[in-house]
Design an enzyme around this catalytic site. Structure first.
Site, short mmCIF file in Angstrom:
data_model
loop_
_atom_site.label_atom_id
_atom_site.label_comp_id
_atom_site.label_asym_id
_atom_site.label_seq_id
_atom_site.Cartn_x
_atom_site.Cartn_y
_atom_site.Cartn_z
N GLU A 163 0.84 -1.19 0.00
CA GLU A 163 0.00 0.00 0.00
C GLU A 163 0.88 1.25 0.00
O GLU A 163 1.71 1.43 0.90
CB GLU A 163 -0.91 -0.02 1.23
CG GLU A 163 -1.85 -1.23 1.25
CD GLU A 163 -2.38 -1.55 2.65
OE1 GLU A 163 -2.22 -0.70 3.54
OE2 GLU A 163 -2.93 -2.65 2.82
N GLU A 214 -4.22 -6.68 3.17
CA GLU A 214 -2.98 -7.25 3.69
C GLU A 214 -2.84 -8.76 3.44
O GLU A 214 -1.74 -9.25 3.15
CB GLU A 214 -2.85 -6.97 5.19
CG GLU A 214 -2.48 -5.54 5.54
CD GLU A 214 -3.64 -4.56 5.45
OE1 GLU A 214 -3.40 -3.35 5.55
OE2 GLU A 214 -4.80 -5.02 5.28
N GLN A 260 2.06 -1.87 5.62
CA GLN A 260 2.37 -0.47 5.90
C GLN A 260 2.79 -0.21 7.34
O GLN A 260 3.75 0.52 7.59
CB GLN A 260 1.17 0.41 5.53
CG GLN A 260 1.53 1.88 5.46
CD GLN A 260 0.46 2.68 4.72
OE1 GLN A 260 -0.52 3.12 5.32
NE2 GLN A 260 0.65 2.85 3.42
N ASP A 316 1.13 -2.84 13.14
CA ASP A 316 -0.18 -3.12 13.72
C ASP A 316 -1.15 -3.70 12.70
O ASP A 316 -2.12 -4.35 13.07
CB ASP A 316 -0.77 -1.83 14.29
CG ASP A 316 0.15 -1.19 15.32
OD1 ASP A 316 -0.10 -1.38 16.51
OD2 ASP A 316 1.13 -0.53 14.92
N TYR A 317 -0.91 -3.46 11.41
CA TYR A 317 -1.81 -3.97 10.38
C TYR A 317 -1.47 -5.39 9.95
O TYR A 317 -2.19 -5.99 9.15
CB TYR A 317 -1.76 -3.07 9.14
CG TYR A 317 -2.20 -1.64 9.37
CD1 TYR A 317 -2.84 -1.27 10.56
CD2 TYR A 317 -1.98 -0.66 8.42
CE1 TYR A 317 -3.24 0.05 10.78
CE2 TYR A 317 -2.38 0.66 8.64
CZ TYR A 317 -3.01 1.01 9.82
OH TYR A 317 -3.40 2.30 10.02
N ILE A 318 -0.40 -5.92 10.51
CA ILE A 318 0.02 -7.26 10.07
C ILE A 318 -0.98 -8.32 10.52
O ILE A 318 -1.03 -9.41 9.98
CB ILE A 318 1.44 -7.58 10.59
CG1 ILE A 318 2.11 -8.59 9.66
CG2 ILE A 318 1.42 -8.08 12.03
CD1 ILE A 318 3.60 -8.66 9.82
N PHE A 319 -1.83 -7.96 11.49
CA PHE A 319 -2.79 -8.94 11.97
C PHE A 319 -3.88 -9.23 10.94
O PHE A 319 -4.53 -10.26 11.01
CB PHE A 319 -3.39 -8.47 13.30
CG PHE A 319 -2.37 -8.43 14.40
CD1 PHE A 319 -1.93 -9.62 14.97
CD2 PHE A 319 -1.78 -7.25 14.79
CE1 PHE A 319 -0.95 -9.61 15.95
CE2 PHE A 319 -0.81 -7.23 15.76
CZ PHE A 319 -0.39 -8.41 16.36
N HIS A 336 -0.63 2.65 15.60
CA HIS A 336 0.54 3.04 14.82
C HIS A 336 1.82 2.98 15.66
O HIS A 336 2.84 3.53 15.27
CB HIS A 336 0.37 4.46 14.25
CG HIS A 336 -0.65 4.55 13.18
ND1 HIS A 336 -1.99 4.63 13.46
CD2 HIS A 336 -0.55 4.54 11.83
CE1 HIS A 336 -2.68 4.68 12.33
NE2 HIS A 336 -1.83 4.62 11.33
#
Length: 803
Positions: free
Chosen positions: A494, A525, A547, A550-553, A592
């Site tokens: 992204e 993701e 990105q 925290d978004y890896i989940f 973040h």
């Protein structure tokens, strides 16, 4: 688009006639394996069974259009397809059911996965790539419903890359991008988000994939009316249908018992995908599941008698048999003879597989019984030992557990004895345990010489007049060198392409290397990771960017179920050296500034997890990883992109070693261990501690999986006799893992003069803004006071009470 049941004009009846009886033999063979497989589970020889009965005919059609170089990404109903390609024999089928720990017999996983999970070998014994264009390929299955979909996207995208990016050596991986990635999924599993995410991404990317949806109207016991809007997945996907104006999918709907229509549908789909790189959905309806979902239950409990009658009448094998008879391709007597012969062959294969499974166990049993007999005769506990021996003799079908358990229990009765018979038993047990454990524990990580662990360190070097630059510039220029050096390398995520990532670590690189090598993706993701897995399995070297940490989940199920287990579940026969790039730690707010390292460390065993403290270290990790063949997660420090660093003159060449800590400040009083952004705070505090007479040794963990292979933290503790781990994860998170590594694995407890301690973040997510960070995570004052209290504990006179 619907396909009627008439034979297409380009496939004559004579062409069919040659293959029809062969296809029928395969269908009957597969069905007989399913029937006998269920029986083996119910009689206790196997633990669990999930089979492909009721799906035979469409799989035969799919196999007819599957070419060398193609890849399958499917699920546990596809045994007929594998048999049709000559990639699975009945004996191998039963070895998979019995979990035979021999890769030459259970060629799918050597007993590591339950039956119904299919794979082919992509690697030679030395870890080098086979020529994937000269064989038919199946990526290793996972049980998780729809989990095969993200990987399918990447397998298909690899063909697009090979067709359109110049300069890549594709000899072993592609012939001008002509390969199709074939996916299979049950209709109920299309309810999963991973399915819809993959469908959307494939439509955007326009990649050569064909997705077969096996529709028998049920998901275990739940009918389609509870699964799918309108009870029809192709209806709700109709908006993806391509037209003259817009790209999209070709959608084909066909009945699963209609042989000629299936052949036509699959040939048509293959041509569209292979030639035009347009994705295709084939919705195969009116399928059945004669034995229910699996051996864990009976479908008679949830299907009406009307439905059961319909399934018996419309079973695809039954309808195929009727079609053969009505077209006079064979007589009733001929088909009866074929069926009788196949039943005999499958029963024979089952018997041979069971005997081959038991033979090594029986040989071990014979040896162990003789050893136990000698031990019993030399021991005062003879009666107890003979009972264990006789219990083992009574087991006609022993398994490894029976042998190990008996030998280990016997050792208890030999406590305090010192005899040669005891030594023989102990040696046998050690050898047996070592041999057996390797069969279940090898290849979690690469064990070949091409492992990234063997890449030597290359330290950064600097010009005399070097100037400090933003950390992002070091990353950008290092990536530039890597993309020049490795034509097969590409990066996507992204905001990765046009703006060069949110922190401009890829600034200007899309313009230089093109939109396929430095690419923007949608906000999705799971399939970003799936793109990387699939392309890495086909010889490319992708870097998938998430990105923020925290978004890896949103991608965690793909990482933990698929990527992290791939090498292990194929016993080293497939790999996906995907690099996952992300950024995290100590910025602003709940989503973040995360540091969920404890969870990732435990869920991603099988991957490297690397936490560089600055961008020079990060650049070195990327360089090291591209010289190896392992998947890794690299977490860049989110607040480090604008911090100044001296720019090395050997970007693209410097290598940060994996599994090695770094002593960044020597000291003699206490060992302080940290990583990532927090390490900068620790270094500042270490200088302040010197003002009160505390000389702290500061160590950067750098690599969390694996951690400190050289045991350098132990060496530090032997000198300082004290340890404090500073970690921004929650209490009991990464710090607990590091304590385990240092205390239990390295044995550092014996050198401590005080209890090892941790200083972590609070149990909650970090609050927003500077004050949120200060009161949520270890700050400089926290660290100073914690170290001071540890030193005061041993010398209160020299270190009076602080507050």
């Amino acid at each position: 688009m619907n396909i009627d049941s008439e034979t297409s004009s380009d496939i004559s009846f004579d062409d069919f006639q040659i293959q029809i009886l062969k296809d029928y033999e395969i269908a009957v063979t597969s069905r007989e394996c399913s029937l006998l497989g269920r029986r083996e589970v119910l009689t206790g020889k196997a633990k669990f069974g999930i089979f492909g009965d009721g799906k035979e005919l469409p799989q035969l059609a799919m196999a007819r259009s599957f070419m060398d170089g193609d890849f399958r990404s499917g699920y546990y109903r596809d045994q007929t397809f594998m048999m049709a390609l000559g990639l699975l024999t009945p004996k191998q089928f039963f070895h998979g059911l019995y979990a035979t720990t021999d890769i030459t017999k259970d060629i799918m996983s050597a007993g590591r996965q339950m039956g119904g999970h299919f794979t082919t070998f992509s690697l030679n014994e030395d870890g080098s790539w086979k020529n994937l264009t000269e064989q038919k390929n199946s990526s290793a299955d996972i049980s998780c419903t729809a989990g095969q979909m993200p990987r399918l996207l990447g397998l298909a995208q690899a063909s697009k890359i090979y067709r359109n990016v110049k300069g890549i050596n594709s000899d072993k991986f592609s012939k001008n991008g002509n390969e199709v990635a074939w996916g299979t999924i049950g209709n109920a599993s299309t309810s999963e988000g991973a399915f819809f995410e993959t469908i959307n991404a494939a439509g955007v990317l326009q990649v050569p994939m064909v997705i077969s949806i096996w529709d028998d109207e049920y998901g275990i016991s739940v009918h389609a009316k509870h699964q799918t809007t309108k009870e029809d997945i192709s209806k709700i996907l109709a908006g993806f249908q391509r037209d003259k104006k817009d790209d999209g999918f070709e959608i084909i709907k066909v009945k699963g018992w209609d042989y000629t229509a299936l052949i036509h549908a699959y040939e048509n789909a293959a041509d569209i995908a292979r030639e035009q790189h347009v994705p295709v959905i084939i919705h195969v309806t009116e399928l059945t599941q004669p034995q229910g979902h699996s051996t864990s239950g009976s479908h008679e409990r949830y299907k009406s008698e009307e439905r059961l009658t319909w399934e018996r009448e419309n079973d695809c094998n039954k309808r195929y048999r009727e079609w053969i008879l009505s077209n006079k391709i064979a007589t009733e007597e001929e088909l009866n003879s074929i069926e009788k012969n196949i039943k005999r062959q499958v029963r024979s294969a089952r018997k041979e597989a069971w005997e081959e499974f038991l033979t090594p166990h029986r040989e071990h049993k014979k040896t162990l019984v003789n050893i136990l007999d000698n031990v019993a005769n030399s021991s005062p506990n003879k009666n107890f030992i003979e009972k264990l021996k006789n219990d083992l003799i009574a087991k006609e079908d022993p398994i490894k557990k029976d042998l190990a358990s008996t030998a280990r229990k016997t050792m208890r009765y030999l406590l305090g004895e010192d005899t040669k018979e005891k030594d023989v038993l102990a040696n046998w047990l050690d050898s047996f345990m070592e041999e057996s454990e390797a069969k279940f524990s090898s290849f979690l990580y690469n064990e070949q010489e091409n492992s990234a662990l063997y890449v030597p360190e290359v330290k950064p070097s600097y010009d005399q007049d070097t100037t400090a630059v933003d950390g992002r510039v070091i990353l950008r220029d290092n990536f530039d060198r890597l993309f020049e050096k490795y034509p097969e390398a590409l990066i996507f995520g992204e905001d990765t392409g046009a703006i060069g990532d949110v922190n401009q670590g890829l600034e200007g690189l899309q313009k230089k290397y093109g939109e396929l090598r430095v690419a923007d993706t949608g906000i999705r993701e799971a399939t970003i990771i799936g793109q990387g897995i699939g392309m890495a399995m086909r010889g490319l070297r992708p870097i998938a960017e998430i990105q923020y940490l925290d978004y890896i989940f949103y991608a965690l199920f793909t990482l933990t179920d698929d990527l992290a287990t791939l090498l292990y579940r194929t016993v080293g026969k497939q790999r996906a050296p995907l690099i996952v790039r992300t950024r995290g730690h100590r910025l602003e707010g709940i989503w973040h500034s995360g540091s969920q390292m404890g969870g990732l460390i435990h869920l991603l065993r099988g991957m490297y997890i690397l936490t560089p403290r600055n961008m020079t270290k990060a650049a070195g990790f990327y360089n090291t990883l591209l010289k190896g063949n392992e998947p890794a997660l690299v977490i860049e420090s989110l607040n480090g992109y604008r911090l100044k660093e001296d720019k090395p003159n050997n970007l693209g060449e410097l290598c940060t070693p994996i599994g090695v800590v770094e002593v960044v400040k020597p000291g003699k009083d206490i060992t302080l261990l940290s990583y990532g952004s927090t390490l900068r705070i620790v270094m500042k505090v270490a200088q302040e501690l010197q003002q009160v007479g505390i000389d702290a040794e500061v160590i950067d963990a750098q690599s969390l999986l694996p951690f400190d292979l050289n045991h350098d933290v132990l060496k530090s503790i032997q000198k300082t006799n004290r340890l404090l781990i500073i970690d921004e994860d929650v209490p009991g998170g990464c710090s607990a893992y590091l304590i385990h590594e240092i205390m239990e694995k390295q044995g550092a407890y014996q050198y401590l003069d005080s209890a090892p301690q941790t200083l972590t973040g609070k149990p909650h997510r970090p609050a927003y803004a500077t004050d949120g960070d200060y009161f949520s995570k270890p700050n400089a004052e926290d660290i100073f006071e914690k170290v001071y209290s540890i030193m005061r504990e041993s010398n209160p006179k020299e270190f009076p009470k602080l507050r």
